[in-house]
Scaffold this motif. Structure first.
Motif, PDB file in Angstrom:
ATOM      1  N   ASP A   1       0.728  -1.095  -0.146  1.00  0.00           N
ATOM      2  CA  ASP A   1      -0.043  -0.040   0.108  1.00  0.00           C
ATOM      3  C   ASP A   1       0.755   1.259  -0.069  1.00  0.00           C
ATOM      4  O   ASP A   1       1.861   1.381   0.633  1.00  0.00           O
ATOM      5  CB  ASP A   1      -0.905   0.030   1.300  1.00  0.00           C
ATOM      6  CG  ASP A   1      -2.320  -0.686   0.871  1.00  0.00           C
ATOM      7  OD1 ASP A   1      -2.350  -1.311  -0.026  1.00  0.00           O
ATOM      8  OD2 ASP A   1      -3.026  -0.794   2.105  1.00  0.00           O
ATOM      9  N   ILE A   2       0.545   2.322  -0.671  1.00  0.00           N
ATOM     10  CA  ILE A   2       0.976   3.476  -0.732  1.00  0.00           C
ATOM     11  C   ILE A   2       0.346   4.414   0.141  1.00  0.00           C
ATOM     12  O   ILE A   2      -0.912   4.484   0.434  1.00  0.00           O
ATOM     13  CB  ILE A   2       0.982   4.428  -1.917  1.00  0.00           C
ATOM     14  CG1 ILE A   2       1.751   3.089  -2.982  1.00  0.00           C
ATOM     15  CG2 ILE A   2       1.383   5.714  -2.089  1.00  0.00           C
ATOM     16  CD1 ILE A   2       1.484   3.951  -4.447  1.00  0.00           C
TER      17      ILE A   2
ATOM     18  N   THR B   1       6.176  14.285   7.741  1.00  0.00           N
ATOM     19  CA  THR B   1       5.285  13.477   7.041  1.00  0.00           C
ATOM     20  C   THR B   1       6.271  12.322   6.341  1.00  0.00           C
ATOM     21  O   THR B   1       7.282  12.837   5.508  1.00  0.00           O
ATOM     22  CB  THR B   1       4.403  14.266   6.061  1.00  0.00           C
ATOM     23  OG1 THR B   1       3.724  15.238   6.817  1.00  0.00           O
ATOM     24  CG2 THR B   1       3.631  13.668   4.952  1.00  0.00           C
ATOM     25  N   TYR B   2       5.672  11.194   6.216  1.00  0.00           N
ATOM     26  CA  TYR B   2       6.346   9.959   5.516  1.00  0.00           C
ATOM     27  C   TYR B   2       5.395   9.722   4.349  1.00  0.00           C
ATOM     28  O   TYR B   2       4.163   9.415   4.574  1.00  0.00           O
ATOM     29  CB  TYR B   2       6.765   9.068   6.382  1.00  0.00           C
ATOM     30  CG  TYR B   2       7.749   9.309   7.581  1.00  0.00           C
ATOM     31  CD1 TYR B   2       9.060   9.389   7.370  1.00  0.00           C
ATOM     32  CD2 TYR B   2       6.946   9.538   8.963  1.00  0.00           C
ATOM     33  CE1 TYR B   2       9.844   9.900   8.253  1.00  0.00           C
ATOM     34  CE2 TYR B   2       7.776   9.805  10.023  1.00  0.00           C
ATOM     35  CZ  TYR B   2       9.281  10.118   9.798  1.00  0.00           C
ATOM     36  OH  TYR B   2      10.091  10.296  10.812  1.00  0.00           O
ATOM     37  N   PHE B   3       5.808   9.677   3.058  1.00  0.00           N
ATOM     38  CA  PHE B   3       5.197   9.215   2.021  1.00  0.00           C
ATOM     39  C   PHE B   3       5.698   8.038   1.487  1.00  0.00           C
ATOM     40  O   PHE B   3       6.937   8.280   0.908  1.00  0.00           O
ATOM     41  CB  PHE B   3       4.928  10.210   1.294  1.00  0.00           C
ATOM     42  CG  PHE B   3       3.678   9.860  -0.018  1.00  0.00           C
ATOM     43  CD1 PHE B   3       2.401  10.059   0.314  1.00  0.00           C
ATOM     44  CD2 PHE B   3       4.251   9.506  -1.073  1.00  0.00           C
ATOM     45  CE1 PHE B   3       1.441   9.852  -0.520  1.00  0.00           C
ATOM     46  CE2 PHE B   3       3.251   9.249  -2.201  1.00  0.00           C
ATOM     47  CZ  PHE B   3       1.903   9.063  -1.901  1.00  0.00           C
TER      48      PHE B   3
ATOM     49  N   ILE C   1       8.278   1.365   5.736  1.00  0.00           N
ATOM     50  CA  ILE C   1       8.047   2.050   4.374  1.00  0.00           C
ATOM     51  C   ILE C   1       9.209   2.296   3.521  1.00  0.00           C
ATOM     52  O   ILE C   1      10.255   2.598   4.406  1.00  0.00           O
ATOM     53  CB  ILE C   1       7.062   2.981   4.783  1.00  0.00           C
ATOM     54  CG1 ILE C   1       7.498   4.267   5.389  1.00  0.00           C
ATOM     55  CG2 ILE C   1       5.753   2.831   5.323  1.00  0.00           C
ATOM     56  CD1 ILE C   1       6.488   5.587   5.180  1.00  0.00           C
ATOM     57  N   ARG C   2       9.128   2.559   2.360  1.00  0.00           N
ATOM     58  CA  ARG C   2       9.972   2.815   1.489  1.00  0.00           C
ATOM     59  C   ARG C   2       9.535   4.290   1.060  1.00  0.00           C
ATOM     60  O   ARG C   2       8.540   4.323   0.163  1.00  0.00           O
ATOM     61  CB  ARG C   2      10.125   1.882   0.205  1.00  0.00           C
ATOM     62  CG  ARG C   2      11.284   2.480  -0.678  1.00  0.00           C
ATOM     63  CD  ARG C   2      12.727   2.016  -0.230  1.00  0.00           C
ATOM     64  NE  ARG C   2      13.122   0.934   0.332  1.00  0.00           N
ATOM     65  CZ  ARG C   2      14.221   0.358   0.667  1.00  0.00           C
ATOM     66  NH1 ARG C   2      15.184   1.180   0.853  1.00  0.00           N
ATOM     67  NH2 ARG C   2      14.086  -0.934   1.115  1.00  0.00           N
TER      68      ARG C   2
ATOM     69  N   ASP D   1      12.235   9.074  -1.847  1.00  0.00           N
ATOM     70  CA  ASP D   1      13.712   9.106  -2.045  1.00  0.00           C
ATOM     71  C   ASP D   1      14.344   7.929  -1.689  1.00  0.00           C
ATOM     72  O   ASP D   1      15.851   7.698  -1.662  1.00  0.00           O
ATOM     73  CB  ASP D   1      14.482  10.112  -1.162  1.00  0.00           C
ATOM     74  CG  ASP D   1      14.207  10.067   0.411  1.00  0.00           C
ATOM     75  OD1 ASP D   1      13.511   8.930   0.669  1.00  0.00           O
ATOM     76  OD2 ASP D   1      14.690  10.997   1.008  1.00  0.00           O
ATOM     77  N   LEU D   2      13.754   6.742  -1.835  1.00  0.00           N
ATOM     78  CA  LEU D   2      14.230   5.446  -1.662  1.00  0.00           C
ATOM     79  C   LEU D   2      14.780   4.882  -0.203  1.00  0.00           C
ATOM     80  O   LEU D   2      15.409   4.085  -0.281  1.00  0.00           O
ATOM     81  CB  LEU D   2      15.145   4.831  -2.746  1.00  0.00           C
ATOM     82  CG  LEU D   2      14.561   5.219  -4.104  1.00  0.00           C
ATOM     83  CD1 LEU D   2      15.561   4.752  -5.127  1.00  0.00           C
ATOM     84  CD2 LEU D   2      13.220   4.102  -4.123  1.00  0.00           C
ATOM     85  N   ARG D   3      14.510   5.791   0.731  1.00  0.00           N
ATOM     86  CA  ARG D   3      14.956   5.624   2.183  1.00  0.00           C
ATOM     87  C   ARG D   3      14.188   4.553   2.786  1.00  0.00           C
ATOM     88  O   ARG D   3      12.858   4.605   2.566  1.00  0.00           O
ATOM     89  CB  ARG D   3      15.314   6.623   3.092  1.00  0.00           C
ATOM     90  CG  ARG D   3      16.163   7.809   2.560  1.00  0.00           C
ATOM     91  CD  ARG D   3      16.421   8.967   3.462  1.00  0.00           C
ATOM     92  NE  ARG D   3      15.282   9.636   3.195  1.00  0.00           N
ATOM     93  CZ  ARG D   3      14.613  10.532   4.492  1.00  0.00           C
ATOM     94  NH1 ARG D   3      15.419  10.572   5.624  1.00  0.00           N
ATOM     95  NH2 ARG D   3      13.553  11.202   4.093  1.00  0.00           N
ATOM     96  N   GLN D   4      14.509   3.643   3.618  1.00  0.00           N
ATOM     97  CA  GLN D   4      13.698   2.887   4.464  1.00  0.00           C
ATOM     98  C   GLN D   4      13.548   3.507   5.589  1.00  0.00           C
ATOM     99  O   GLN D   4      14.378   4.061   6.494  1.00  0.00           O
ATOM    100  CB  GLN D   4      14.435   1.583   4.642  1.00  0.00           C
ATOM    101  CG  GLN D   4      13.437   0.273   4.924  1.00  0.00           C
ATOM    102  CD  GLN D   4      14.267  -0.777   4.935  1.00  0.00           C
ATOM    103  OE1 GLN D   4      15.440  -1.012   5.433  1.00  0.00           O
ATOM    104  NE2 GLN D   4      13.949  -1.742   4.190  1.00  0.00           N
ATOM    105  N   VAL D   5      12.043   3.680   6.143  1.00  0.00           N
ATOM    106  CA  VAL D   5      11.869   4.266   7.413  1.00  0.00           C
ATOM    107  C   VAL D   5      11.059   3.129   8.358  1.00  0.00           C
ATOM    108  O   VAL D   5      10.053   2.453   7.868  1.00  0.00           O
ATOM    109  CB  VAL D   5      10.884   5.330   7.210  1.00  0.00           C
ATOM    110  CG1 VAL D   5      10.424   6.114   8.417  1.00  0.00           C
ATOM    111  CG2 VAL D   5      11.490   6.415   6.303  1.00  0.00           C
ATOM    112  N   VAL D   6      11.655   2.948   9.427  1.00  0.00           N
ATOM    113  CA  VAL D   6      10.918   2.141  10.439  1.00  0.00           C
ATOM    114  C   VAL D   6      10.163   2.761  11.477  1.00  0.00           C
ATOM    115  O   VAL D   6      10.748   3.515  12.328  1.00  0.00           O
ATOM    116  CB  VAL D   6      12.244   1.057  11.183  1.00  0.00           C
ATOM    117  CG1 VAL D   6      11.531   0.269  12.076  1.00  0.00           C
ATOM    118  CG2 VAL D   6      13.023   0.643   9.813  1.00  0.00           C
TER     119      VAL D   6
END
Length: 188
Positions: free
Chosen positions: A17-18, A26-28, A41-42, A45-50
């Motif tokens: 899901d997006i 804000t994380y998108f 979530i990715r 900017d292709l960063r992985q956020v936990v």
């Protein structure tokens, strides 16, 4: 762990899901993993956020890919000398050329504001969130196409301007001298 079990049980969002999550910022991005303790979530900017699941059950989450349609807004500014009816048609026609714009008959374009140096044109349209593209990229493509359409149709997009009025000519002279010294600009 209870938060993770709630997320896994309710399935309000799922892998792939997006989502847009508003926490400390804000994380998108796209959900890559959901565990009992955290969700990954990715971002764009292709960063992985936990993100801890406790945060997710107490924070608003907007899902995009689980919706059939998402209403988006595009805003443009055109010169006051523009033929507004032609501008409205050009904007609507340009937006409707994209395959991810759905229900094209419902695309609405209108004058939303008379700003200081331009007429603000706003357009509402329906976007297919399952098309594999995020809304920001789609809006970027639309802006690029709109720039081309405006150029092709001789529609001017003005620069922002600021008008200063002075009660005393010596005030104007002081500011003009200061601007010329600092920025090499002049006041007309």
């Amino acid at each position: 762990m209870i938060a993770g079990m709630m997320i896994l049980y309710t399935k309000e969002f799922k892998l792939g899901d997006i989502v847009e999550i508003t926490a400390d910022q804000t994380y998108f991005g796209r959900i890559e993993e959901i565990t009992i303790r955290y969700t990954i979530i990715r971002t764009l900017d292709l960063r992985q956020v936990v993100l801890p699941n406790m945060l997710l059950i107490s924070t608003p989450i907007r899902t995009f890919s689980s919706e059939d349609l998402v209403k988006l807004t595009a805003i443009f500014g055109v010169h006051y000398d523009s033929d507004v009816n032609m501008v409205l048609k050009v904007v609507t026609d340009t937006i409707n050329t994209f395959t991810y714009v759905k229900e094209k008959e419902n695309t609405k374009t209108f004058v939303s504001n008379f700003a200081d140096s331009y007429i603000e044109i706003k357009s509402f349209f329906y976007f297919d969130p399952k098309c594999g593209m995020i809304p920001e990229i789609a809006l970027g493509e639309i802006n690029n196409a709109m720039n081309t359409a405006f150029t092709t149709n001789n529609i001017s997009v003005p620069y922002n301007t600021l008008t200063l009025n002075f009660d005393h000519s010596q005030d104007k002279a002081k500011i003009e001298a200061n601007l010329q010294t600092n920025n090499n600009q002049t006041i007309a």
